[in-house]
Design a protein around this motif. Structure first.
Motif, PDB file in Angstrom:
ATOM      1  N   LEU A   1      -3.966  10.874   6.893  1.00 37.68           N
ATOM      2  CA  LEU A   1      -5.352  11.265   6.622  1.00 37.68           C
ATOM      3  C   LEU A   1      -6.235  10.074   6.251  1.00 37.68           C
ATOM      4  O   LEU A   1      -7.408  10.244   5.956  1.00 37.68           O
ATOM      5  N   ARG A   2      -5.619   8.862   6.274  1.00 36.77           N
ATOM      6  CA  ARG A   2      -6.335   7.620   5.974  1.00 36.77           C
ATOM      7  C   ARG A   2      -7.068   7.685   4.629  1.00 36.77           C
ATOM      8  O   ARG A   2      -8.224   7.310   4.500  1.00 36.77           O
ATOM      9  N   ILE A   3      -6.353   8.181   3.642  1.00 38.37           N
ATOM     10  CA  ILE A   3      -6.904   8.261   2.286  1.00 38.37           C
ATOM     11  C   ILE A   3      -6.839   6.878   1.648  1.00 38.37           C
ATOM     12  O   ILE A   3      -5.787   6.239   1.653  1.00 38.37           O
ATOM     13  N   PRO A   4      -7.931   6.370   1.128  1.00 42.79           N
ATOM     14  CA  PRO A   4      -7.913   5.039   0.491  1.00 42.79           C
ATOM     15  C   PRO A   4      -6.907   4.986  -0.650  1.00 42.79           C
ATOM     16  O   PRO A   4      -6.745   5.948  -1.411  1.00 42.79           O
ATOM     17  N   HIS A   5      -6.220   3.856  -0.748  1.00 45.98           N
ATOM     18  CA  HIS A   5      -5.245   3.677  -1.823  1.00 45.98           C
ATOM     19  C   HIS A   5      -5.210   2.209  -2.216  1.00 45.98           C
ATOM     20  O   HIS A   5      -5.632   1.336  -1.466  1.00 45.98           O
ATOM     21  N   GLY A   6      -4.727   1.937  -3.396  1.00 44.23           N
ATOM     22  CA  GLY A   6      -4.638   0.568  -3.895  1.00 44.23           C
ATOM     23  C   GLY A   6      -3.903   0.537  -5.213  1.00 44.23           C
ATOM     24  O   GLY A   6      -3.586   1.586  -5.798  1.00 44.23           O
ATOM     25  N   PRO A   7      -3.615  -0.676  -5.729  1.00 42.62           N
ATOM     26  CA  PRO A   7      -2.867  -0.791  -6.994  1.00 42.62           C
ATOM     27  C   PRO A   7      -3.567  -0.131  -8.172  1.00 42.62           C
ATOM     28  O   PRO A   7      -2.931   0.193  -9.166  1.00 42.62           O
ATOM     29  N   HIS A   8      -4.902   0.053  -8.059  1.00 46.58           N
ATOM     30  CA  HIS A   8      -5.623   0.693  -9.153  1.00 46.58           C
ATOM     31  C   HIS A   8      -5.457   2.213  -9.135  1.00 46.58           C
ATOM     32  O   HIS A   8      -5.845   2.899 -10.086  1.00 46.58           O
ATOM     33  N   LEU A   9      -4.863   2.746  -8.047  1.00 51.61           N
ATOM     34  CA  LEU A   9      -4.684   4.191  -7.917  1.00 51.61           C
ATOM     35  C   LEU A   9      -3.220   4.607  -7.969  1.00 51.61           C
ATOM     36  O   LEU A   9      -2.891   5.637  -8.554  1.00 51.61           O
ATOM     37  N   VAL A  10      -2.363   3.830  -7.322  1.00 54.16           N
ATOM     38  CA  VAL A  10      -0.933   4.165  -7.270  1.00 54.16           C
ATOM     39  C   VAL A  10      -0.121   2.930  -7.627  1.00 54.16           C
ATOM     40  O   VAL A  10      -0.631   1.800  -7.553  1.00 54.16           O
ATOM     41  N   PRO A  11       1.141   3.101  -8.023  1.00 52.94           N
ATOM     42  CA  PRO A  11       1.968   1.935  -8.379  1.00 52.94           C
ATOM     43  C   PRO A  11       2.058   0.931  -7.236  1.00 52.94           C
ATOM     44  O   PRO A  11       1.989   1.293  -6.058  1.00 52.94           O
ATOM     45  N   TYR A  12       2.223  -0.340  -7.591  1.00 59.47           N
ATOM     46  CA  TYR A  12       2.230  -1.430  -6.614  1.00 59.47           C
ATOM     47  C   TYR A  12       3.320  -1.233  -5.576  1.00 59.47           C
ATOM     48  O   TYR A  12       3.114  -1.487  -4.384  1.00 59.47           O
ATOM     49  N   GLN A  13       4.497  -0.764  -5.999  1.00 56.90           N
ATOM     50  CA  GLN A  13       5.606  -0.574  -5.064  1.00 56.90           C
ATOM     51  C   GLN A  13       5.253   0.472  -4.012  1.00 56.90           C
ATOM     52  O   GLN A  13       5.574   0.325  -2.829  1.00 56.90           O
ATOM     53  N   VAL A  14       4.564   1.531  -4.442  1.00 54.75           N
ATOM     54  CA  VAL A  14       4.159   2.577  -3.502  1.00 54.75           C
ATOM     55  C   VAL A  14       3.133   2.035  -2.507  1.00 54.75           C
ATOM     56  O   VAL A  14       3.141   2.388  -1.331  1.00 54.75           O
TER      57      VAL A  14
END
Length: 421
Positions: free
Chosen positions: A336-349
């Motif tokens: 779904l091309r949902i924006p993501h980044g280290p500020h939202l999810v853990p770095y490993q993810v």
């Protein structure tokens, strides 16, 4: 106080007489110092501009004689000083930024006539010939005896070659050359690259052929090299793997990886959309990554790699039944091309999401998939292909991923039907 730069003196009165300025700058040395008037025995601060044609120079009074400073582009080494008498504009360019700022500050103090005792004044004498020569753009050093041990590299260099000097590391003096576009350190003994190479914002060509490199820093892949580097030669080194983020060097046009110990190419190599020349001959590649099919090359050389025979029946299953909540969520984020980044999810993810796999059905898979290899004619991705082996082959195995057992079964059915025709 001295400054070396390009100077153009523009006479503001010429247009009133129907004349035009030549519009050509020349290399010059600018000095601020005291000039003693012998008739009145008084001294005043002057600006002396010396060029190769006029090494004795022209003097201009500074006290209460500067109409305006133009400093919008001082960070680019450019500025203009407008004098009242004579009515001229002194246009400065190609100056060292910090030196230019210091020079302009000294000129302001000289104009105000205040606190001039603290200024580092210069002797207003003729310039040396070497000081007004054009800045050196290119330098080649091909033996250790010619390598400078104490002298600095010319700050204006755009091309630097240091070969056959037995360097075991990159000289930090090279990393201060902000105009450098081509750096050739081939045929040395360099084992590791400093991450500060990434600070060379103009660097378009980096040649490290025949060194002892064992790794390519991940930090270089997220530096300014992302937008500047076009040619990279890492051939004849000791590389076994390239970092996952290597494919963020998206302006690469020519990549040479021959004669290393690479066991695999970067997973998302297909993201190098501008890549046109790729050579990775004489490595330890057994299979190509799935993203390899997205390349559009002019020349490809993979000769001398121990590629395995592709067989769709041989596969690796990493599916879990049912899919984990993390896998389902990760797939949804990617599809779904949902924006993501280290500020939202853990770095490993974030890493897992950035390096997901694509199934033939169009959906994504992250940690749960079936993997196999299929044979691909390399002419599908390159106009010219060097033979893969001595048998005249131009095919190589490419990884393929499936998000579910159903997708894999459909693939196998299509293979069986093709074989029956």
């Amino acid at each position: 106080m001295k400054l070396q730069c390009d100077v153009e003196v523009v006479n503001r009165m010429l247009p009133t007489f129907g004349l035009k300025n030549k519009g050509k700058s020349s290399r010059a040395v600018l000095s601020i110092g005291k000039h003693v008037d012998r008739s009145s025995q008084s001294s005043s601060l002057y600006l002396l501009i010396c060029t190769a044609k006029d090494r004795s120079g022209s003097k201009y009074k500074l006290k209460e004689n500067i109409e305006k400073f133009f400093t919008w582009f001082v960070e680019e080494g450019k500025a203009t000083v407008r004098l009242k008498e004579p009515a001229i504009d002194i246009c400065l360019s190609k100056a060292d930024t910090s030196s230019l700022k210091n020079f302009l500050s000294a000129a302001r103090l000289a104009h105000r006539g205040s606190d001039t005792d603290s200024l580092p004044l210069s002797t207003l004498g003729p310039a040396r010939a070497r000081d007004v020569e054009k800045p050196k753009k290119k330098l080649s050093i091909l033996s250790k005896k010619d390598y400078p041990l104490t002298a600095s590299f010319p700050y204006s260099l755009e091309q630097l070659q240091v070969s056959y000097c037995r360097l075991s590391r990159v000289d930090m003096r090279m990393l201060t050359l902000r105009s450098l576009r081509r750096l050739d350190l081939s045929n040395n003994h360099i084992k590791k690259l400093p991450s500060t190479i990434g600070d060379l914002s103009c660097l378009a060509e980096l040649i490290l052929h025949n060194n002892h490199l064992e790794s390519f820093s991940d930090a270089l892949c997220v530096s300014t090299l992302q937008t500047s580097l076009q040619h990279l030669d890492l051939s004849q080194n000791q590389l076994t793997v390239l970092p996952a983020r290597f494919c963020q060097l998206r302006h690469l046009v020519n990549l040479k990886l021959d004669d290393n110990k690479l066991t695999r190419l970067p997973f998302h190599i297909g993201r190098l959309s501008k890549l046109r020349f790729l050579s990775a001959a004489h490595n330890q590649l057994s299979v190509l990554p799935a993203g390899f099919r997205n390349l559009c090359l002019e020349n490809l050389d993979l000769f001398g790699n121990p590629f395995t025979q592709a067989n769709g029946l041989e596969h690796t299953i990493r599916l879990t039944f049912p899919l984990t909540l993390q896998e389902l969520t990760s797939r949804a984020v990617v599809d779904l091309r949902i924006p993501h980044g280290p500020h939202l999810v853990p770095y490993q993810v974030c890493d897992e999401l950035d390096f997901c796999k694509a199934c033939d059905c169009g959906r994504s898979c992250v940690n749960s998939f079936i993997q196999t290899a299929v044979s691909m004619n390399l002419h599908l991705v390159s106009h010219t292909v060097v033979l893969v082996d001595n048998m005249g082959g131009t095919e190589a195995p490419v990884q393929k991923h499936f998000c579910s057992l159903m997708c894999y079964c459909e693939f196998m059915d299509s293979c069986v039907q093709r074989d029956l025709r």
